[in-house]
Each structure stands twice: as structure tokens, then as C-alpha cells.
Write a protein that holds these residues in place. Structure first.
Motif, PDB file in Angstrom:
ATOM      1  N   LEU A  29      64.126  57.428 104.615  1.00 19.04           N
ATOM      2  CA  LEU A  29      64.504  57.307 103.133  1.00 19.04           C
ATOM      3  C   LEU A  29      63.963  57.617 102.049  1.00 19.04           C
ATOM      4  O   LEU A  29      64.379  58.232 101.202  1.00 19.04           O
ATOM      5  N   LEU A  30      62.369  57.677 102.282  1.00 28.10           N
ATOM      6  CA  LEU A  30      61.596  58.360 101.199  1.00 28.10           C
ATOM      7  C   LEU A  30      61.825  59.843 101.204  1.00 28.10           C
ATOM      8  O   LEU A  30      61.910  60.326  99.972  1.00 28.10           O
ATOM      9  N   GLN A  31      61.874  60.262 102.308  1.00 32.01           N
ATOM     10  CA  GLN A  31      61.884  61.713 102.253  1.00 32.01           C
ATOM     11  C   GLN A  31      63.356  62.132 101.569  1.00 32.01           C
ATOM     12  O   GLN A  31      63.469  63.398 100.925  1.00 32.01           O
ATOM     13  N   ASP A  32      64.447  61.415 101.792  1.00 37.04           N
ATOM     14  CA  ASP A  32      65.921  61.863 101.288  1.00 37.04           C
ATOM     15  C   ASP A  32      65.621  61.257  99.720  1.00 37.04           C
ATOM     16  O   ASP A  32      66.848  61.589  99.016  1.00 37.04           O
ATOM     17  N   LYS A  33      64.787  60.893  99.401  1.00 37.94           N
ATOM     18  CA  LYS A  33      64.577  60.548  97.975  1.00 37.94           C
ATOM     19  C   LYS A  33      65.636  59.327  97.394  1.00 37.94           C
ATOM     20  O   LYS A  33      66.257  59.473  96.367  1.00 37.94           O
ATOM     21  N   GLU A  34      65.823  58.298  98.208  1.00 39.89           N
ATOM     22  CA  GLU A  34      66.998  57.473  98.063  1.00 39.89           C
ATOM     23  C   GLU A  34      66.102  56.394  97.200  1.00 39.89           C
ATOM     24  O   GLU A  34      65.040  56.555  97.072  1.00 39.89           O
ATOM     25  N   ASP A  35      67.072  55.769  96.229  1.00 38.09           N
ATOM     26  CA  ASP A  35      66.846  54.911  95.354  1.00 38.09           C
ATOM     27  C   ASP A  35      66.341  53.554  96.256  1.00 38.09           C
ATOM     28  O   ASP A  35      67.360  52.925  96.258  1.00 38.09           O
ATOM     29  N   ILE A  36      65.040  53.606  96.360  1.00 37.46           N
ATOM     30  CA  ILE A  36      64.443  52.484  97.176  1.00 37.46           C
ATOM     31  C   ILE A  36      63.392  51.872  96.753  1.00 37.46           C
ATOM     32  O   ILE A  36      62.524  52.491  96.154  1.00 37.46           O
ATOM     33  N   SER A  37      63.371  50.494  96.822  1.00 36.40           N
ATOM     34  CA  SER A  37      62.014  49.666  96.320  1.00 36.40           C
ATOM     35  C   SER A  37      61.766  48.789  97.701  1.00 36.40           C
ATOM     36  O   SER A  37      62.427  48.646  98.592  1.00 36.40           O
ATOM     37  N   PHE A  38      60.533  48.274  97.560  1.00 37.08           N
ATOM     38  CA  PHE A  38      60.073  47.435  98.621  1.00 37.08           C
ATOM     39  C   PHE A  38      59.187  46.094  98.113  1.00 37.08           C
ATOM     40  O   PHE A  38      58.897  46.050  97.150  1.00 37.08           O
ATOM     41  N   THR A  39      59.388  45.064  99.028  1.00 39.95           N
ATOM     42  CA  THR A  39      58.244  43.988  98.796  1.00 39.95           C
ATOM     43  C   THR A  39      57.648  44.167  99.764  1.00 39.95           C
ATOM     44  O   THR A  39      57.867  44.027 100.965  1.00 39.95           O
ATOM     45  N   THR A  50      50.860  55.027 107.915  1.00 40.45           N
ATOM     46  CA  THR A  50      51.496  56.405 107.720  1.00 40.45           C
ATOM     47  C   THR A  50      52.266  56.567 106.800  1.00 40.45           C
ATOM     48  O   THR A  50      52.871  57.756 106.736  1.00 40.45           O
ATOM     49  N   LEU A  51      52.913  55.760 105.931  1.00 38.16           N
ATOM     50  CA  LEU A  51      53.691  55.854 104.971  1.00 38.16           C
ATOM     51  C   LEU A  51      53.196  55.952 103.617  1.00 38.16           C
ATOM     52  O   LEU A  51      52.018  55.241 103.076  1.00 38.16           O
ATOM     53  N   SER A  52      53.577  56.969 102.892  1.00 39.52           N
ATOM     54  CA  SER A  52      53.193  57.194 101.415  1.00 39.52           C
ATOM     55  C   SER A  52      54.208  56.651 100.455  1.00 39.52           C
ATOM     56  O   SER A  52      55.139  57.539 100.041  1.00 39.52           O
ATOM     57  N   ILE A  53      54.110  55.414 100.185  1.00 42.49           N
ATOM     58  CA  ILE A  53      54.996  54.883  99.497  1.00 42.49           C
ATOM     59  C   ILE A  53      54.583  54.657  98.079  1.00 42.49           C
ATOM     60  O   ILE A  53      53.433  54.261  97.681  1.00 42.49           O
ATOM     61  N   PRO A  54      55.225  55.182  96.993  1.00 51.56           N
ATOM     62  CA  PRO A  54      54.755  55.348  95.509  1.00 51.56           C
ATOM     63  C   PRO A  54      54.554  53.794  95.066  1.00 51.56           C
ATOM     64  O   PRO A  54      55.479  53.026  95.388  1.00 51.56           O
ATOM     65  N   PRO A  55      53.371  53.668  94.532  1.00 50.81           N
ATOM     66  CA  PRO A  55      53.208  52.427  93.949  1.00 50.81           C
ATOM     67  C   PRO A  55      54.253  51.799  92.960  1.00 50.81           C
ATOM     68  O   PRO A  55      54.313  50.345  93.229  1.00 50.81           O
ATOM     69  N   HIS A  56      54.798  52.480  92.271  1.00 56.49           N
ATOM     70  CA  HIS A  56      55.799  51.837  91.396  1.00 56.49           C
ATOM     71  C   HIS A  56      56.890  51.413  92.067  1.00 56.49           C
ATOM     72  O   HIS A  56      57.911  50.614  91.495  1.00 56.49           O
ATOM     73  N   CYS A  57      57.261  51.725  93.214  1.00 57.27           N
ATOM     74  CA  CYS A  57      58.249  51.279  94.085  1.00 57.27           C
ATOM     75  C   CYS A  57      58.080  49.967  94.744  1.00 57.27           C
ATOM     76  O   CYS A  57      59.164  49.429  95.449  1.00 57.27           O
ATOM     77  N   ILE A  58      56.823  49.203  94.714  1.00 52.34           N
ATOM     78  CA  ILE A  58      56.468  48.319  95.580  1.00 52.34           C
ATOM     79  C   ILE A  58      56.293  47.136  94.600  1.00 52.34           C
ATOM     80  O   ILE A  58      55.813  46.959  93.577  1.00 52.34           O
ATOM     81  N   PHE A  59      57.058  45.969  95.121  1.00 56.65           N
ATOM     82  CA  PHE A  59      57.028  44.705  94.351  1.00 56.65           C
ATOM     83  C   PHE A  59      55.846  44.161  95.280  1.00 56.65           C
ATOM     84  O   PHE A  59      56.022  43.479  96.220  1.00 56.65           O
TER      85      PHE A  59
END
Length: 346
Positions: A29-39, A50-59
């Protein structure tokens, strides 16, 4: 299509099949640049690293995950419709959410009682009842779902098989152990029949037992030392590179589990080119196909016969495993999961 992922599983286990599943979906999902956020909460999960989740996407929940918080509904600020998918049966109280849940197995319903079973079912049933779509990881798990929840519509359930990482493949250099060994991987809950595995290895003095999983408790350590003193080794918190080496150098994976929602280690074993011996139960035949050796009963003599078959027909078994493993991929799993999201019309 706005998607929100609840990364609860990373706080509940350091490593495991569900963590692998969740990280494989997330990375794509990150690779496809989907509009995704996380808790998520602070964790030491191997797959999460192993994941590089942008900090601004994380609650970010700055507090450590607690027993209570894992059962609480998540509050999210979104004002328009979005897809909410939890890694482990949590729900959101946001009325704009179209909720998706993945059901991996029915272990607690079948094998546990008391407060553990009650709490798990309370949470799981909430997520099932809140779900617009339900994903199961095998046909067997779908059958279990409809058995325990006969009111559900089969049309709202999608069977999506797990995949297998490209980290698993045959190695040319195989020199990790001085003696042949059988490899036991994963949870050692009682339905996994770890004690039976010890007895199998005890019966075959030519083999050691290598164990991949969490730290041993005293009862397990005592049993291993009483029955296999100097003939066993534990590997905990290892990465896929070492796990692939362990697969490659094993005589066979031994997997006498009485119940599996899917059984990722069997798929990894086939991809790495190692035979497996497993109990012919639950979803295991779906994953195994005509590869590996499936044993009908938890019987020492039958497992001994299976070891002899592996010894006599090793290359044939390995070749069938390569063909069977090609039927499964995380790319396929991801594409089918995205199709479920898209079917919600957001």
C-alpha cells in the motif's frame, strides 16, 4: 480511497504469521502511494522494523499497549467515509468507517476456555458484527466462520490466501549444522503438539531438533533436557535470512499441528526447497496440495514412516513443493485485498 490501518498486532507479538501478513499488505500500500494512515503503539515487532512508514501518517499512541486498550474502540477524526482495517479484531467508533476484518483462525473457539476465550471472542465478535466485508485466509477458516456465525452472508466473505516472501529460496551452500535436524516453527500452544515433536525426535537418534519461536518455559526446557539432552537448539526473534538458512539445512520441517487457519511455515518450507511432515488437518491440505507428507493421525509410527518417505523420495517431494508454492504470493494476496476495499465503493 482513504484507508486506515490499525497496527495493533505489532504490540501483541514480536513476530508471527499475522505480523508477516500485515507488513506485507502495508508495504505494498505504501509502495502504491495509497492514501493510508495508521494507528499504532510503541512495539518491538520484527516485521514492523522492516517498514518505512512516514511519521506524519501515524496516529501514535505514546503509551504502552495495555490489556484494556487492545479492546477499546479507536476514535478517529475523519469526516468523510474511509476504510478501516484492523490487524487484530479492533473496531473504530467513527460512523464514517467501512470496516474490514481478517479472520485468521478459530483457535480460541476450539481449544481454549475461561477468561482468555471470553475476552478474545468478545473482541472478535465485535469486529465481525461491525464488518462490511470479512476476509478469511482459507476455505477451512471460512467454513469455521459460517459454523460459528451462521447468520453471516457468504457473499460478504472473501477467501484470500496468504503469500510467501521472496526471502525464502534454495541456497547453494548448506552448512549450518553438524548433524541432520528436524525443524519446528512457531507457537508451541498445546494443539501444536510440541511435546509429540520431542517424542518423534527422541525416537530418531540420528536427528537433532531445531526450534524457531518464543522463549521456552521451564516445563518445555525440562522436557527437552530430559528427552533430548544436548540435541536441541532454540532460535528466537530471528530475521528471514537466518530462517531461510534453517529451512535450507533442515532434513524436514515437522508440523504436527492439530489446527491451522493457514500455515505459512509450510509455504515457506516449500519455497525454500525443504520437505515437510504435517498433520492432515484443518487448512493444511489447502496449503500443501500434493507436496510434502501429510500424516492422518498423531501417531509416532506414522511420523516415523513419513521420515522414511522423505529420505527415499526427497527430490520428488521438493520439486512438488516448488510447484505448489508458485500458487501463492503476497502480490496476489494484496491485489485481492485491494479488490475487497474497492468493492465497498469508496
Amino acid at each position: 480511497m482513504k484507508i486506515h490501518y490499525d497496527n495493533l498486532i505489532y504490540s501483541l507479538q514480536r513476530a508471527g504469521g499475522i505480523s508477516t501478513y500485515w507488513s506485507e499488505l502495508t508495504s505494498r500500500l505504501l509502495q502504491d502511494k495509497e492514501d493510508i494512515s495508521f494507528t499504532e503503539s510503541f512495539n518491538h515487532n520484527v516485521a514492523r522494523k522492516t517498514l518505512s512508514i512516514p511519521p506524519h501518517c501515524i496516529f501514535q499512541n505514546k503509551h504502552k499497549q495495555t490489556l484494556i486498550s487492545r479492546f477499546q474502540r479507536i476514535s478517529l477524526p475523519f469526516k468523510t467515509e474511509f476504510i478501516f482495517h484492523s490487524s487484530y479484531n479492533r473496531v473504530t467508533n467513527n460512523p464514517k468507517a467501512r470496516q474490514v476484518v481478517t479472520i485468521h483462525d478459530f483457535v480460541h473457539e476450539k481449544f481454549y476456555g475461561g477468561i482468555r476465550r471470553y475476552l478474545h471472542l468478545h473482541q472478535k465478535n465485535k469486529s465481525i458484527n461491525a464488518a462490511a466485508k470479512i476476509i478469511t485466509v482459507s476455505e477451512n477458516t471460512k467454513r469455521d466462520l459460517l459454523e460459528y456465525h451462521p447468520h453471516l452472508s457468504s457473499q460478504n466473505i472473501a477467501v484470500i490466501y496468504n503469500g510467501v516472501s521472496e526471502d525464502f529460496y534454495p541456497l547453494k551452500d548448506k552448512s549450518i549444522a553438524k548433524k541432520p535436524y528436524l525443524l519446528f516453527i512457531g507457537s508451541r500452544a498445546y494443539y501444536k503438539n510440541f511435546s509429540f515433536t520431542i517424542d518423534v525426535v527422541k525416537q530418531h537418534s540420528d536427528f537433532d531438533l531445531f526450534i524457531v519461536g518464543s522463549a521456552l518455559n521451564k516445563k518445555e526446557t525440562d522436557e527437552l533436557n530430559n528427552k533430548l539432552k544436548g540435541k536441541w537448539k532454540l532460535f528466537s526473534g530471528i530475521d528471514n535470512q537466518l530462517l531461510n538458512e534453517l529451512y535450507n539445512n533442515a532434513f524436514s520441517v515437522i508440523y504436527p499441528s492439530a489446527y491451522e487457519g493457514f500455515g505459512i511455515p509450510l509455504l515457506e518450507a516449500m519455497k525454500a526447497g525443504v520437505p515437510f511432515i504435517a498433520l492432515n488437518s484443518s487448512s493444511i491440505p489447502e496449503v500443501a496440495g500434493d507436496a510434502g507428507i501429510l500424516v492422518n493421525d498423531l501417531d509416532l509410527q506414522q511420523f516415523a514412516q513419513a521420515i522414511n518417505i522423505v529420505d527415499a523420495q526427497r527430490q520428488q517431494i521438493v520439486d512438488k513443493g516448488f510447484l505448489q508454492a508458485q500458487k501463492f504470493s503476497w502480490e496476489k494476496s494484496y491485489a485481492e485485498t485491494k479488490a475487497v476495499y474497492q468493492s465497498l465503493g469508496l
